[in-house]
Design a protein around this motif. Sequence first.
Motif, PDB file in Angstrom:
ATOM      1  N   TYR D 274       0.833  -1.199   0.000  1.00 54.02           N
ATOM      2  CA  TYR D 274       0.000   0.000   0.000  1.00 54.02           C
ATOM      3  C   TYR D 274       0.868   1.250   0.000  1.00 54.02           C
ATOM      4  CZ  TYR D 274       1.263   1.664   4.505  1.00 54.02           C
ATOM      5  OH  TYR D 274       1.992   2.196   5.526  1.00 54.02           O
ATOM      6  N   THR D 275       0.216   2.339  -0.302  1.00 56.17           N
ATOM      7  CA  THR D 275       0.841   3.649  -0.188  1.00 56.17           C
ATOM      8  C   THR D 275      -0.253   4.669   0.050  1.00 56.17           C
ATOM      9  OG1 THR D 275       2.339   5.216  -1.259  1.00 56.17           O
ATOM     10  CG2 THR D 275       0.711   4.173  -2.640  1.00 56.17           C
ATOM     11  N   GLY D 276       0.091   5.833   0.573  1.00 55.48           N
ATOM     12  CA  GLY D 276      -0.876   6.913   0.650  1.00 55.48           C
ATOM     13  C   GLY D 276      -1.444   7.194   2.021  1.00 55.48           C
ATOM     14  N   ASP D 277      -0.972   6.518   3.067  1.00 57.99           N
ATOM     15  CA  ASP D 277      -1.479   6.898   4.387  1.00 57.99           C
ATOM     16  C   ASP D 277      -0.792   8.185   4.845  1.00 57.99           C
ATOM     17  OD1 ASP D 277       0.984   5.828   4.869  1.00 57.99           O
ATOM     18  OD2 ASP D 277       0.388   4.683   6.635  1.00 57.99           O
ATOM     19  N   TYR D 278      -1.069   8.600   6.039  1.00 52.29           N
ATOM     20  CA  TYR D 278      -0.637   9.939   6.493  1.00 52.29           C
ATOM     21  C   TYR D 278       0.100   9.823   7.826  1.00 52.29           C
ATOM     22  CZ  TYR D 278      -4.907   9.224   9.169  1.00 52.29           C
ATOM     23  OH  TYR D 278      -5.862   8.691  10.000  1.00 52.29           O
ATOM     24  N   LEU D 279       0.778  10.896   8.186  1.00 51.64           N
ATOM     25  CA  LEU D 279       1.502  10.917   9.462  1.00 51.64           C
ATOM     26  C   LEU D 279       0.540  11.209  10.617  1.00 51.64           C
ATOM     27  CD1 LEU D 279       4.862  12.743   8.664  1.00 51.64           C
ATOM     28  CD2 LEU D 279       4.344  10.302   8.691  1.00 51.64           C
ATOM     29  N   THR D 280       0.832  10.577  11.752  1.00 48.89           N
ATOM     30  CA  THR D 280       0.041  10.828  12.971  1.00 48.89           C
ATOM     31  C   THR D 280       0.963  11.447  14.008  1.00 48.89           C
ATOM     32  OG1 THR D 280       0.507   8.548  13.632  1.00 48.89           O
ATOM     33  CG2 THR D 280      -1.615   8.970  12.575  1.00 48.89           C
ATOM     34  N   ILE D 281       1.212  12.707  13.822  1.00 47.61           N
ATOM     35  CA  ILE D 281       2.159  13.401  14.699  1.00 47.61           C
ATOM     36  C   ILE D 281       1.449  13.957  15.927  1.00 47.61           C
ATOM     37  CG2 ILE D 281       3.830  15.285  14.805  1.00 47.61           C
ATOM     38  CD1 ILE D 281       3.787  14.997  11.629  1.00 47.61           C
ATOM     39  N   ASP D 282       0.277  14.489  15.713  1.00 48.74           N
ATOM     40  CA  ASP D 282      -0.474  15.102  16.806  1.00 48.74           C
ATOM     41  C   ASP D 282      -1.289  14.024  17.513  1.00 48.74           C
ATOM     42  OD1 ASP D 282       0.582  17.532  16.072  1.00 48.74           O
ATOM     43  OD2 ASP D 282      -1.192  18.176  14.986  1.00 48.74           O
ATOM     44  N   ARG D 283      -0.711  13.475  18.569  1.00 49.03           N
ATOM     45  CA  ARG D 283      -1.349  12.332  19.233  1.00 49.03           C
ATOM     46  C   ARG D 283      -2.634  12.712  19.960  1.00 49.03           C
ATOM     47  NH1 ARG D 283       4.071   9.257  21.630  1.00 49.03           N
ATOM     48  NH2 ARG D 283       4.698   8.389  19.616  1.00 49.03           N
ATOM     49  N   ASP D 284      -2.857  14.012  20.138  1.00 52.90           N
ATOM     50  CA  ASP D 284      -4.103  14.457  20.772  1.00 52.90           C
ATOM     51  C   ASP D 284      -5.241  14.596  19.747  1.00 52.90           C
ATOM     52  OD1 ASP D 284      -2.914  16.578  19.487  1.00 52.90           O
ATOM     53  OD2 ASP D 284      -3.279  18.026  21.093  1.00 52.90           O
ATOM     54  N   GLN D 285      -4.953  14.294  18.506  1.00 55.83           N
ATOM     55  CA  GLN D 285      -5.994  14.343  17.474  1.00 55.83           C
ATOM     56  C   GLN D 285      -7.066  13.287  17.792  1.00 55.83           C
ATOM     57  OE1 GLN D 285      -6.123  16.371  14.803  1.00 55.83           O
ATOM     58  NE2 GLN D 285      -7.992  15.416  14.018  1.00 55.83           N
ATOM     59  N   PRO D 286      -8.350  13.651  17.869  1.00 53.01           N
ATOM     60  CA  PRO D 286      -9.378  12.643  18.164  1.00 53.01           C
ATOM     61  C   PRO D 286      -9.413  11.580  17.067  1.00 53.01           C
ATOM     62  CG  PRO D 286     -10.304  14.869  18.263  1.00 53.01           C
ATOM     63  CD  PRO D 286      -8.932  14.992  17.681  1.00 53.01           C
ATOM     64  N   PRO D 287      -9.557  10.312  17.468  1.00 53.83           N
ATOM     65  CA  PRO D 287      -9.626   9.243  16.463  1.00 53.83           C
ATOM     66  C   PRO D 287     -10.767   9.481  15.483  1.00 53.83           C
ATOM     67  CG  PRO D 287      -9.450   8.304  18.674  1.00 53.83           C
ATOM     68  CD  PRO D 287      -9.670   9.784  18.851  1.00 53.83           C
ATOM     69  N   MET D 288     -10.536   9.130  14.255  1.00 54.97           N
ATOM     70  CA  MET D 288     -11.577   9.249  13.239  1.00 54.97           C
ATOM     71  C   MET D 288     -12.527   8.059  13.360  1.00 54.97           C
ATOM     72  SD  MET D 288     -11.422  10.705   9.624  1.00 54.97           S
ATOM     73  CE  MET D 288      -9.713  10.274   9.331  1.00 54.97           C
ATOM     74  N   ARG D 289     -13.825   8.368  13.353  1.00 53.68           N
ATOM     75  CA  ARG D 289     -14.824   7.310  13.519  1.00 53.68           C
ATOM     76  C   ARG D 289     -15.439   6.912  12.184  1.00 53.68           C
ATOM     77  NH1 ARG D 289     -19.203   6.221  17.599  1.00 53.68           N
ATOM     78  NH2 ARG D 289     -20.909   5.244  16.445  1.00 53.68           N
TER      79      ARG D 289
END
Lengths: 340, 340, 340, 340
Positions: D274-289
Amino acid sequence: MPGSLPAYQPGQPDFSILRLGHIEYLVTDLERSRDFYVDVIGLFETERDADHVYLRAIEDREHHSVVLTRDKAPGIGHFSFRVSCEEDLNRLAHRFESLGLPIRWMQPGEERGQGRALRVQDPFGFPVEYYSQMEPAPWLLQQYHLHRHGCPTRLDHLNVLMPDAQAGFDWYTRELGFYCAEYTAARAPDDRVWASWLYRKSTVHDIAVMTGRGPSVHHAGFSLMEPMGVIRACDALGSAGYANNIERGPARHGISNALFVYVRDPDGNRFELYTGDYLTIDRDQPPMRWELDDLRRQSLWGAPPPRRWFEESMTVHDIRGGRMQPLADPAIHAIPSYVE
Amino acid sequence: MPGSLPAYQPGQPDFSILRLGHIEYLVTDLERSRDFYVDVIGLFETERDADHVYLRAIEDREHHSVVLTRDKAPGIGHFSFRVSCEEDLNRLAHRFESLGLPIRWMQPGEERGQGRALRVQDPFGFPVEYYSQMEPAPWLLQQYHLHRHGCPTRLDHLNVLMPDAQAGFDWYTRELGFYCAEYTAARAPDDRVWASWLYRKSTVHDIAVMTGRGPSVHHAGFSLMEPMGVIRACDALGSAGYANNIERGPARHGISNALFVYVRDPDGNRFELYTGDYLTIDRDQPPMRWELDDLRRQSLWGAPPPRRWFEESMTVHDIRGGRMQPLADPAIHAIPSYVE
Amino acid sequence: MPGSLPAYQPGQPDFSILRLGHIEYLVTDLERSRDFYVDVIGLFETERDADHVYLRAIEDREHHSVVLTRDKAPGIGHFSFRVSCEEDLNRLAHRFESLGLPIRWMQPGEERGQGRALRVQDPFGFPVEYYSQMEPAPWLLQQYHLHRHGCPTRLDHLNVLMPDAQAGFDWYTRELGFYCAEYTAARAPDDRVWASWLYRKSTVHDIAVMTGRGPSVHHAGFSLMEPMGVIRACDALGSAGYANNIERGPARHGISNALFVYVRDPDGNRFELYTGDYLTIDRDQPPMRWELDDLRRQSLWGAPPPRRWFEESMTVHDIRGGRMQPLADPAIHAIPSYVE
Amino acid sequence: MPGSLPAYQPGQPDFSILRLGHIEYLVTDLERSRDFYVDVIGLFETERDADHVYLRAIEDREHHSVVLTRDKAPGIGHFSFRVSCEEDLNRLAHRFESLGLPIRWMQPGEERGQGRALRVQDPFGFPVEYYSQMEPAPWLLQQYHLHRHGCPTRLDHLNVLMPDAQAGFDWYTRELGFYCAEYTAARAPDDRVWASWLYRKSTVHDIAVMTGRGPSVHHAGFSLMEPMGVIRACDALGSAGYANNIERGPARHGISNALFVYVRDPDGNRFELYTGDYLTIDRDQPPMRWELDDLRRQSLWGAPPPRRWFEESMTVHDIRGGRMQPLADPAIHAIPSYVE
């Protein structure tokens, strides 16, 4: 490739910088610049007011990563790092004050969309902002039908020049807790770091510090979704009348492995569009060493950088007013031997 | 963009040239060149003997489109066009003889895999071969697991230099029945074609004729499967130790719309890897005109060509022996004003 | 892979068909369809009137290659071939009249931008137009800043269904002078062509004729600039709310080597976006043979086609009025064994 | 899109897991599997012995990220996470022992190239290894002339099935300190996490935990350098005779934004490219539902997953011997409503 340099021990500060946040470009014609960054480069406008346009890239989930600010001359108003919490701001303010450096508190909303923030003039003269909260903005990553041309995903890093890059390396690693992914050693017998690529987030860098006339900003780097983005960005620049704004590339750096193109905006402000760097997850990985005069360092392949790529950079604001910071020359050679 | 030039009327010869066929590169170290063209560039070896390696690209269905021939110095042994039938060869021989030009019949198999063929020294001194039959070879287009790096699809065109490019234009269009896709007009008040892109098959060119020191071959052009092939070719060249063999690009030509990179082989022979040109199906389409000093002609975007890209080219064999053809200088300016 | 079929001899008609020209899609909501084809698919609007939108792709140099026509039901109004000259139209009219087939002369401008043209109902019931002249339109190939998403380069081919595909093969090759690049043999002991890919221009096909319920049009095929265009087209379709309009793919055909995706427009009209086919320059190349039940024929890789991909196609107009042509079933199996 | 689930608070364990490390695939024909993973998929062999082949991807700087182990049946021998230091291993051993779970110490070199390591059977029955040190191996990122086809950059994540995915979510977040990027809520009125994408390094996941028959591994995910890698991987698989091993895709997930293809190895073991996912740098970002029955969750575009993609997964070893762990069925629906 590893050598004796750099003997570095990341500091353990009482605050946590998460990543580079945003950059403020000073532009002389706000409308022209807005059209350039949005229609040709592929950033998105979140909001604007009389003197500012706030832009974000497709991975951004907050209000802006670029601010265009109307001014009399180009340059950099400030750049910012996001910290982990509000309390970190107080700790940073305390530290900067203890060093006798100027600080200035930004009230919530004073910069659109942003919470309370701290602006400082760092020991090298750079106008740096720290913030922890910014308004969310709709995520454009999966709005493919709106994507255009090179389609930047995020503001990834900043590359700055200062006369003593070893001092910059020490500051970022020891005081601010940055890690080093790669570095360039100065020509022997100088036992110094000539440049370093330093990170908090897990990419090759949030900031690179190079030897040069400074304090100044060489470029901001935007990552793209895929390597064809570099070609599409060039094609769009070329056909939109900006062929001469392509300053260097496409080519591939040895350092960071980036497939890149350097672009000047209509005012001459410089940025990089790139793809192809790698994750820096194992922070105990020894930094990769490169020799200054190794051409592969700059160009795994591609034409040598033009001289102006080394000689020109963007001046920065004094946070206490609109004046630009004065520049100083480096003590050691600032241009590799392979530059014509 | 159409101007008064060129006033051309394609001839109706009694033979039919179908397309460019193959090119013979002279190389000083056969093994080294074979490894370069196969392992790094991505051509495939069909057969070899003591002094030759026969190569083909993935769209090729016949024995070879490139011959590497061991010789004392680099250069071009000959290049060839495929004609529609055996009888065309006789008609061409008759025409060349009537012009008093040297011809030489090649027996079937004298060039491996090829039927009876005609070699001539054309009016400008080029060693040109015409053939109609060649042995089939397995088609590699759908053998994806064997594809490598840039992965050339076919030998698409040749670009040659001669002192009087108008004469070359006239010869190819009037005598040989070529069509003109695009051309460069000489600087006023010269009422001449400075360069032309001429085709028989339905792409932008089988041969381009440019003003310059000649007879010489500037480059052969190989088309790639996709634009990323240009980047992958550069990456493979760079990491295999051939970064300095990348002479120009990646960039995009205005003429032909090609996204290109120019490469020198280990002996300095030049070729182009490109993608992005267009089909020329409507032969009544007026040729596209470009002005010599229009930088977009050469580079829709990308650095201006280095001076050696204009000054150096490959000498060609005399078909009557191993000597190289002598060179003559052009009467008019051969280098655009934008070259530094 | 070559078998005994097809024993074909291209005819030598007294007219010369150059290529597929354009296609007329019937749509029930002109505005919605215009937005779909322009904003999502990346075609460009040349002109419109009350009941038509005229579109072109980036390689097109003339007024249109697609017409959207407001109608009560979807389908195909007509499709057209460009011929080499005005006189060819008279010769074609003569031939169709001699066969007792309906013809209708279109006056210059009756279809916007087009010169005098001939519409016929061909022996299988298809509404075919022949034309030689069309107004030029600005070339968009190098207007990269205007390109969007998949970015079709040209209308490349048409794929039609008829009950007796052998008869279609014979008609196109013997009467109209088409060449055959590839074909599918019917299951033994049927000694018939089940489908054929036929060309006049030098690509794999201008028209493919397949066994099926007809006369009907299975799809029109638009070529893209590069393989990533297939992915970008899917991404744009998905995010613009048209995920369900992606009917099949991305996958790669064995036949023609196309990397493809099949799309239904808002009315259910079908088209293909593809890249990766090859040039057909050597017209004496024997056609490539495929067996009907060879899955690689349809899918070198990728999911088997859904049943509706075989069962549904677009009905066509009668040129003498707005009625649709009645359909007839094929005498032989129309669906390969590997379809679930 | 955020909902009430998941109410999660990442734990603060006294050890630090850095990232997913490697995976051990059990294969019945070591040589065949080695050729598949190296020649077709593009991994690189670091070392082998009688019963194992150790592989790495081009971003890897250590000995291996994949182990192929000769066994009587396919499946997963173990998978591993890298921790920040040797002392973390002791802390983890202490924790697992306090929970009464089986542990086993691996001596340095017992797994080639690896330092002392801890293997545990986790509360759900998975054979998990923790390690901190592994021998360095040459970096292949810039050895472009050696890259092949899809060219995986790294083992990015693992996707596992367990009957109670809410329990798995709780374990990974509370006990092991993982963060949640995205999650799927079970169908109302079940107030449960149906699946979650959990990370330690800054990508969308190191491990995803889904509801299903388990303990079992659904797939390992390898990231590619660029989206064209997905196409090139399919082309190489198709032409090398593995077209039927492509189980699903190419298509794009809503979750994680991955452009993907799922592949079965010659034994049926599954992995994702696969390719095309994104960085998760901001760990306080609410999970996407995401809602379970939202087709866009699985496929932003592309065919719905085949039923076997939901029903089949890889069994895992008991760390105390070669037996496979028994499987249990989930209490709630494990297959979305859109699966045919």
